[in-house]
Scaffold this motif. Structure first.
Motif, short mmCIF file in Angstrom:
data_model
loop_
_atom_site.label_atom_id
_atom_site.label_comp_id
_atom_site.label_asym_id
_atom_site.label_seq_id
_atom_site.Cartn_x
_atom_site.Cartn_y
_atom_site.Cartn_z
N PRO A 173 0.44 -1.78 -0.10
CA PRO A 173 0.61 0.20 0.30
C PRO A 173 1.02 1.22 -0.05
CG PRO A 173 0.28 -0.96 1.91
CD PRO A 173 0.92 -1.70 1.00
N THR A 174 0.65 1.99 -0.19
CA THR A 174 1.12 3.55 -0.76
C THR A 174 0.89 4.45 0.89
OG1 THR A 174 -1.69 4.88 -1.24
CG2 THR A 174 0.73 4.74 -3.11
N ALA A 175 1.70 5.16 1.51
CA ALA A 175 2.10 6.04 2.41
C ALA A 175 2.28 7.20 2.33
CB ALA A 175 3.84 5.28 3.53
N LEU A 176 2.53 8.51 2.83
CA LEU A 176 2.23 9.45 2.99
C LEU A 176 4.25 9.82 2.27
CD1 LEU A 176 0.88 10.87 6.17
CD2 LEU A 176 -0.63 11.26 3.78
N GLU A 177 5.04 9.26 3.21
CA GLU A 177 6.41 9.62 2.32
C GLU A 177 6.73 8.77 0.97
OE1 GLU A 177 5.93 7.67 4.93
OE2 GLU A 177 6.56 5.62 5.13
N ASP A 178 5.40 8.53 0.60
CA ASP A 178 5.76 8.24 -1.39
C ASP A 178 5.35 9.21 -1.98
OD1 ASP A 178 4.71 4.42 -0.37
OD2 ASP A 178 6.57 5.43 -0.55
N SER A 179 5.07 10.34 -1.65
CA SER A 179 5.00 11.81 -2.32
C SER A 179 5.94 12.08 -3.05
CB SER A 179 3.95 12.53 -1.67
OG SER A 179 2.60 12.00 -1.03
N ALA A 180 6.10 12.05 -3.93
CA ALA A 180 7.79 12.80 -4.82
C ALA A 180 6.62 12.51 -6.22
CB ALA A 180 8.79 11.65 -4.62
N VAL A 181 8.24 13.20 -7.30
CA VAL A 181 7.86 13.41 -8.38
C VAL A 181 9.15 11.70 -9.57
CG1 VAL A 181 8.32 13.81 -10.92
CG2 VAL A 181 8.17 14.84 -8.88
N TYR A 182 8.09 10.57 -9.75
CA TYR A 182 9.11 9.40 -10.02
C TYR A 182 9.16 9.42 -11.42
CZ TYR A 182 7.74 7.81 -5.56
OH TYR A 182 6.93 7.24 -4.08
N PHE A 183 11.06 9.06 -11.60
CA PHE A 183 10.90 9.19 -13.10
C PHE A 183 12.22 8.00 -13.82
CE2 PHE A 183 11.94 14.36 -13.51
CZ PHE A 183 12.16 14.17 -12.14
N CYS A 184 11.00 7.88 -14.76
CA CYS A 184 11.98 6.26 -15.76
C CYS A 184 13.40 6.70 -16.18
CB CYS A 184 10.51 5.56 -16.46
SG CYS A 184 10.90 4.16 -17.46
N ALA A 185 13.67 5.90 -17.03
CA ALA A 185 14.41 5.57 -17.89
C ALA A 185 14.79 4.24 -18.07
CB ALA A 185 16.00 6.50 -16.63
N SER A 186 16.13 4.83 -18.69
CA SER A 186 15.76 3.48 -19.84
C SER A 186 16.83 3.63 -20.54
CB SER A 186 15.14 2.77 -21.14
OG SER A 186 14.95 3.61 -21.93
N THR B 185 6.17 11.02 -13.04
CA THR B 185 5.22 11.37 -12.37
C THR B 185 4.62 12.02 -10.95
OG1 THR B 185 4.12 9.69 -14.14
CG2 THR B 185 2.88 10.09 -12.01
N ARG B 186 3.93 12.82 -11.29
CA ARG B 186 4.04 13.69 -9.84
C ARG B 186 2.74 13.05 -9.16
NH1 ARG B 186 6.24 18.22 -7.96
NH2 ARG B 186 6.40 18.55 -9.86
N LEU B 187 3.50 11.94 -8.12
CA LEU B 187 2.64 11.52 -7.36
C LEU B 187 2.53 12.03 -6.06
CD1 LEU B 187 1.15 8.17 -6.07
CD2 LEU B 187 3.44 7.78 -5.31
N THR B 188 1.05 11.67 -5.86
CA THR B 188 0.56 12.51 -4.26
C THR B 188 -0.44 11.83 -3.38
OG1 THR B 188 0.52 14.71 -4.64
CG2 THR B 188 -0.55 14.73 -2.68
N VAL B 189 -0.33 11.59 -2.50
CA VAL B 189 -0.12 10.30 -1.38
C VAL B 189 -0.62 11.04 -0.04
CG1 VAL B 189 -0.40 8.32 -0.16
CG2 VAL B 189 1.30 8.96 -1.68
N LEU B 190 -2.59 11.88 -0.24
CA LEU B 190 -3.20 12.26 0.89
C LEU B 190 -3.38 11.41 2.38
CD1 LEU B 190 -5.64 13.69 -1.82
CD2 LEU B 190 -3.98 14.75 -0.85
#
Lengths: 116, 115
Positions: free
Chosen positions: A81-94, A111-116
């Protein structure tokens, strides 16, 4: 130039829910990566992936995280499950080959992820 | 701890000026050094890179200098232009010698070029 696409660009979810971040890497690339950037901090390595397997992961890659790329489709990062501290921008690369030869990383826009 | 550090969170320069962005690192195993450029809401893109067997690489207005004994590398930009305004990220990797397959990034320097 080569493009890495990330879908969606923003996602808002409630704490405890599951989220899947999608990445469409450069078409002939073989190595895939996720990075996490908390607001105001540096981009930090989470995991890399090759030939259907995780090769390396950092201490930020918690047990709630998983990655896969089923049948050459999207390379995904799932948090469950998600937690508050997972709020961040996630960058994918290849990358086409391993980075040891000076091969460059191609990044998505995040992707900017905001966990409320 | 931070393995790759950028000492200046931000820099401002007049158009046409020369600027230097600095990066310090801790890991002796790093053998690849790069500068990425990032516009807001966009992807980091490789600007220039250098392997540890050379101490300088030039590409147009951009030059990277590597000082291995000082664990330091820098990006020099000449004839700066407004379109150089962006975040600059330094990165280092140990792929060839260290066997791992990732880049470690600095925190970034926000560069503003004033017309």
């Amino acid at each position: 130039g080569p493009k890495v696409l990330q879908i969606p660009s923003h996602q808002i979810i409630d704490m405890g829910q599951m989220v899947t971040l999608n990445c469409d890497p450069v078409s002939n690339h073989l190595y895939f990566y996720w990075y996490k950037q908390i607001l105001g901090q540096q981009m930090e390595f989470l995991v890399n992936f090759y030939n259907g397997k995780v090769m390396e992961k950092s201490k930020l890659f918690k047990d709630q995280f998983s990655v896969e790329r089923p049948d050459g489709s999207y390379f995904t990062l799932k948090i469950q499950p998600t937690a508050l501290e997972d709020s961040a921008v996630y960058f994918c690369a290849s990358s086409l080959i391993r980075l040891g030869g000076g091969e460059t990383l191609y990044f998505g826009s995040g992707t900017r992820l905001t966990v409320l | 701890g931070q393995q790759v550090k950028q000492s200046s969170p931000s820099l401002t320069v007049q158009e046409g000026g020369i600027l230097i962005l600095n990066c310090d690192y801790e890991n002796d195993m790093f053998d690849y050094f790069a500068w990425y450029k990032k516009y807001p809401d966009n992807s980091p893109t490789l600007l220039i890179s250098v392997r540890s067997n050379v101490d300088k690489r030039e590409d147009g207005r951009f030059t990277v200098f590597l000082n291995k004994s000082g664990k330091h590398f820098s990006l020099h930009i000449t004839a700066s232009q407004p379109e150089d305004t962006a975040v600059y990220l330094c990165a280092a990797g140990a792929g060839a010698t260290g066997g791992n397959n990732k880049l470690t990034f600095g925190q970034g320097t926000v560069l503003s070029v004033i017309p």
